[in-house]
Motif scaffolding. Structure first.
Motif, PDB file in Angstrom:
ATOM      1  N   ASN A  90      20.048 -38.763 -46.085  1.00  0.00           N
ATOM      2  CA  ASN A  90      19.783 -37.413 -46.588  1.00  0.00           C
ATOM      3  C   ASN A  90      18.289 -37.155 -46.797  1.00  0.00           C
ATOM      4  O   ASN A  90      17.887 -36.558 -47.793  1.00  0.00           O
ATOM      5  N   ARG A  91      17.470 -37.631 -45.846  1.00  0.00           N
ATOM      6  CA  ARG A  91      16.021 -37.430 -45.896  1.00  0.00           C
ATOM      7  C   ARG A  91      15.552 -36.924 -44.550  1.00  0.00           C
ATOM      8  O   ARG A  91      15.995 -37.400 -43.506  1.00  0.00           O
ATOM      9  N   ARG A  92      14.633 -35.968 -44.578  1.00  0.00           N
ATOM     10  CA  ARG A  92      14.081 -35.399 -43.343  1.00  0.00           C
ATOM     11  C   ARG A  92      12.586 -35.111 -43.510  1.00  0.00           C
ATOM     12  O   ARG A  92      12.153 -33.983 -43.449  1.00  0.00           O
ATOM     13  N   ASP A  93      11.833 -36.189 -43.713  1.00  0.00           N
ATOM     14  CA  ASP A  93      10.386 -36.086 -43.937  1.00  0.00           C
ATOM     15  C   ASP A  93       9.649 -36.114 -42.599  1.00  0.00           C
ATOM     16  O   ASP A  93       8.799 -36.978 -42.367  1.00  0.00           O
ATOM     17  N   ILE A  94       9.959 -35.178 -41.728  1.00  0.00           N
ATOM     18  CA  ILE A  94       9.521 -35.249 -40.330  1.00  0.00           C
ATOM     19  C   ILE A  94       8.009 -35.224 -40.143  1.00  0.00           C
ATOM     20  O   ILE A  94       7.506 -35.690 -39.128  1.00  0.00           O
ATOM     21  N   HIS A  95       7.257 -34.749 -41.118  1.00  0.00           N
ATOM     22  CA  HIS A  95       5.808 -34.641 -40.953  1.00  0.00           C
ATOM     23  C   HIS A  95       5.039 -35.823 -41.552  1.00  0.00           C
ATOM     24  O   HIS A  95       3.802 -35.812 -41.540  1.00  0.00           O
ATOM     25  N   ALA A  96       5.735 -36.847 -42.038  1.00  0.00           N
ATOM     26  CA  ALA A  96       5.060 -38.017 -42.605  1.00  0.00           C
ATOM     27  C   ALA A  96       4.212 -38.712 -41.534  1.00  0.00           C
ATOM     28  O   ALA A  96       4.606 -38.782 -40.376  1.00  0.00           O
ATOM     29  N   ARG A  97       3.055 -39.214 -41.901  1.00  0.00           N
ATOM     30  CA  ARG A  97       2.167 -39.925 -40.959  1.00  0.00           C
ATOM     31  C   ARG A  97       2.842 -41.192 -40.436  1.00  0.00           C
ATOM     32  O   ARG A  97       2.612 -41.610 -39.319  1.00  0.00           O
ATOM     33  N   ILE A  98       3.636 -41.815 -41.310  1.00  0.00           N
ATOM     34  CA  ILE A  98       4.433 -42.977 -40.925  1.00  0.00           C
ATOM     35  C   ILE A  98       5.884 -42.570 -41.164  1.00  0.00           C
ATOM     36  O   ILE A  98       6.261 -42.266 -42.294  1.00  0.00           O
ATOM     37  N   LEU A  99       6.652 -42.540 -40.112  1.00  0.00           N
ATOM     38  CA  LEU A  99       8.015 -42.025 -40.223  1.00  0.00           C
ATOM     39  C   LEU A  99       9.012 -43.089 -39.782  1.00  0.00           C
ATOM     40  O   LEU A  99       8.936 -43.603 -38.674  1.00  0.00           O
ATOM     41  N   PHE A 100       9.928 -43.414 -40.673  1.00  0.00           N
ATOM     42  CA  PHE A 100      11.013 -44.343 -40.386  1.00  0.00           C
ATOM     43  C   PHE A 100      12.247 -43.495 -40.098  1.00  0.00           C
ATOM     44  O   PHE A 100      12.641 -42.677 -40.933  1.00  0.00           O
ATOM     45  N   ALA A 101      12.836 -43.683 -38.925  1.00  0.00           N
ATOM     46  CA  ALA A 101      13.907 -42.785 -38.506  1.00  0.00           C
ATOM     47  C   ALA A 101      15.017 -43.521 -37.780  1.00  0.00           C
ATOM     48  O   ALA A 101      14.792 -44.538 -37.122  1.00  0.00           O
ATOM     49  N   SER A 102      16.207 -42.938 -37.871  1.00  0.00           N
ATOM     50  CA  SER A 102      17.322 -43.427 -37.053  1.00  0.00           C
ATOM     51  C   SER A 102      17.329 -42.596 -35.772  1.00  0.00           C
ATOM     52  O   SER A 102      17.121 -41.382 -35.800  1.00  0.00           O
ATOM     53  N   ILE A 103      17.552 -43.263 -34.670  1.00  0.00           N
ATOM     54  CA  ILE A 103      17.535 -42.587 -33.376  1.00  0.00           C
ATOM     55  C   ILE A 103      18.596 -41.496 -33.311  1.00  0.00           C
ATOM     56  O   ILE A 103      18.360 -40.429 -32.736  1.00  0.00           O
ATOM     57  N   GLN A 104      19.748 -41.721 -33.939  1.00  0.00           N
ATOM     58  CA  GLN A 104      20.812 -40.722 -33.901  1.00  0.00           C
ATOM     59  C   GLN A 104      20.388 -39.424 -34.579  1.00  0.00           C
ATOM     60  O   GLN A 104      20.785 -38.343 -34.155  1.00  0.00           O
ATOM     61  N   SER A 105      19.576 -39.522 -35.613  1.00  0.00           N
ATOM     62  CA  SER A 105      19.150 -38.330 -36.353  1.00  0.00           C
ATOM     63  C   SER A 105      17.982 -37.609 -35.690  1.00  0.00           C
ATOM     64  O   SER A 105      17.865 -36.388 -35.808  1.00  0.00           O
ATOM     65  N   ILE A 106      17.113 -38.337 -35.012  1.00  0.00           N
ATOM     66  CA  ILE A 106      15.851 -37.741 -34.571  1.00  0.00           C
ATOM     67  C   ILE A 106      15.759 -37.512 -33.067  1.00  0.00           C
ATOM     68  O   ILE A 106      14.829 -36.865 -32.593  1.00  0.00           O
ATOM     69  N   HIS A 107      16.703 -37.987 -32.283  1.00  0.00           N
ATOM     70  CA  HIS A 107      16.540 -37.992 -30.829  1.00  0.00           C
ATOM     71  C   HIS A 107      16.356 -36.618 -30.205  1.00  0.00           C
ATOM     72  O   HIS A 107      15.827 -36.519 -29.103  1.00  0.00           O
ATOM     73  N   ARG A 108      16.728 -35.566 -30.880  1.00  0.00           N
ATOM     74  CA  ARG A 108      16.513 -34.208 -30.349  1.00  0.00           C
ATOM     75  C   ARG A 108      15.332 -33.501 -31.006  1.00  0.00           C
ATOM     76  O   ARG A 108      15.185 -32.288 -30.876  1.00  0.00           O
ATOM     77  N   LYS A 109      14.500 -34.236 -31.689  1.00  0.00           N
ATOM     78  CA  LYS A 109      13.435 -33.639 -32.502  1.00  0.00           C
ATOM     79  C   LYS A 109      12.025 -33.983 -32.031  1.00  0.00           C
ATOM     80  O   LYS A 109      11.077 -33.903 -32.804  1.00  0.00           O
ATOM     81  N   ALA A 110      11.832 -34.353 -30.779  1.00  0.00           N
ATOM     82  CA  ALA A 110      10.495 -34.755 -30.297  1.00  0.00           C
ATOM     83  C   ALA A 110       9.462 -33.655 -30.528  1.00  0.00           C
ATOM     84  O   ALA A 110       8.329 -33.933 -30.926  1.00  0.00           O
ATOM     85  N   LEU A 111       9.829 -32.408 -30.299  1.00  0.00           N
ATOM     86  CA  LEU A 111       8.867 -31.325 -30.485  1.00  0.00           C
ATOM     87  C   LEU A 111       8.492 -31.141 -31.948  1.00  0.00           C
ATOM     88  O   LEU A 111       7.368 -30.749 -32.258  1.00  0.00           O
ATOM     89  N   GLN A 112       9.418 -31.439 -32.859  1.00  0.00           N
ATOM     90  CA  GLN A 112       9.088 -31.360 -34.284  1.00  0.00           C
ATOM     91  C   GLN A 112       8.267 -32.572 -34.732  1.00  0.00           C
ATOM     92  O   GLN A 112       7.396 -32.460 -35.575  1.00  0.00           O
ATOM     93  N   VAL A 113       8.556 -33.721 -34.141  1.00  0.00           N
ATOM     94  CA  VAL A 113       7.783 -34.926 -34.468  1.00  0.00           C
ATOM     95  C   VAL A 113       6.346 -34.747 -34.009  1.00  0.00           C
ATOM     96  O   VAL A 113       5.408 -35.056 -34.713  1.00  0.00           O
ATOM     97  N   GLN A 114       6.186 -34.245 -32.787  1.00  0.00           N
ATOM     98  CA  GLN A 114       4.887 -34.006 -32.157  1.00  0.00           C
ATOM     99  C   GLN A 114       4.157 -35.298 -31.844  1.00  0.00           C
ATOM    100  O   GLN A 114       4.789 -36.259 -31.431  1.00  0.00           O
ATOM    101  N   GLN A 115       2.860 -35.311 -32.046  1.00  0.00           N
ATOM    102  CA  GLN A 115       1.993 -36.400 -31.619  1.00  0.00           C
ATOM    103  C   GLN A 115       2.318 -37.703 -32.344  1.00  0.00           C
ATOM    104  O   GLN A 115       2.219 -37.790 -33.550  1.00  0.00           O
ATOM    105  N   CYS A 116       2.693 -38.705 -31.581  1.00  0.00           N
ATOM    106  CA  CYS A 116       2.840 -40.070 -32.088  1.00  0.00           C
ATOM    107  C   CYS A 116       1.860 -40.941 -31.337  1.00  0.00           C
ATOM    108  O   CYS A 116       1.767 -40.859 -30.121  1.00  0.00           O
ATOM    109  N   ASP A 117       1.140 -41.776 -32.074  1.00  0.00           N
ATOM    110  CA  ASP A 117       0.240 -42.720 -31.430  1.00  0.00           C
ATOM    111  C   ASP A 117       0.973 -44.007 -31.088  1.00  0.00           C
ATOM    112  O   ASP A 117       0.628 -44.693 -30.137  1.00  0.00           O
ATOM    113  N   MET A 118       2.004 -44.300 -31.885  1.00  0.00           N
ATOM    114  CA  MET A 118       2.720 -45.547 -31.702  1.00  0.00           C
ATOM    115  C   MET A 118       4.165 -45.384 -32.163  1.00  0.00           C
ATOM    116  O   MET A 118       4.423 -44.760 -33.192  1.00  0.00           O
TER     117      MET A 118
END
Length: 160
Positions: A90-118
């Motif tokens: 029940n967490r959606r801190d999508i703009h955190a500089r360091i983001l820990f995520a489950s693939i099932q929750s985030i896999h359709r959110k690349a545009l919201q995640v935006q720039q990832c260096d790693m």
């Protein structure tokens, strides 16, 4: 603060050496119970010491590992700019500089995640070779946003 074991220090040293010499995407193999979460946390802390503007995404397949990896970093670095993106937690801190995520929750959110260096993929042996999977499509979309993005795999099982 936990003291790193020799093999954990070696894994981190090897990662730094890898990126000094290569442009690919390394795989860190440590046995079950060897402290991959601590190695992950130390690596992230080191990345931010070198460049505080970095954006790191840590992916895994279950909420327990999302929570465990986040907790390990926060224990090591209490002020870390870290968040969680997981429906199960029940967490959606999508703009955190360091983001820990489950693939099932985030896999359709690349545009919201935006720039990832790693992107660090925990349990990387579970990533299918097929590019038309949640992992495959999501990582391809992030790579399209930042072609210089690095992907690090963590696993105890380097073959599938």
């Amino acid at each position: 603060m936990p003291e790193l074991r020799d093999y954990q220090v070696n894994a981190l040293t090897d990662l730094y050496r890898y990126f000094e010499q290569d442009t690919g995407n390394p795989l860190v193999v440590l046995p079950t119970g060897a402290g991959k979460s601590l190695v992950n946390a130390e690596w992230i802390k080191g990345v931010f010491a070198l460049d505080p503007r970095s954006r790191v995404l840590c992916l895994t397949h279950v909420r327990e590992l999302v929570s465990q990896n986040h907790a390990e970093l926060m224990g090591l670095w209490p002020g870390a700019p870290a968040g969680i993106y997981s429906a199960g937690l029940n967490r959606r801190d999508i703009h955190a500089r360091i983001l820990f995520a489950s693939i099932q929750s985030i896999h359709r959110k690349a545009l919201q995640v935006q720039q990832c260096d790693m992107v660090i993929v925990d349990e990387a042996h579970l990533v299918p070779r097929n590019a038309e999977t949640m992992y495959g499509r999501f990582l391809a979309e992030l790579k399209a946003i930042n072609p210089n993005m690095k992907i690090i795999g963590l696993t105890a099982t380097h073959f599938r």
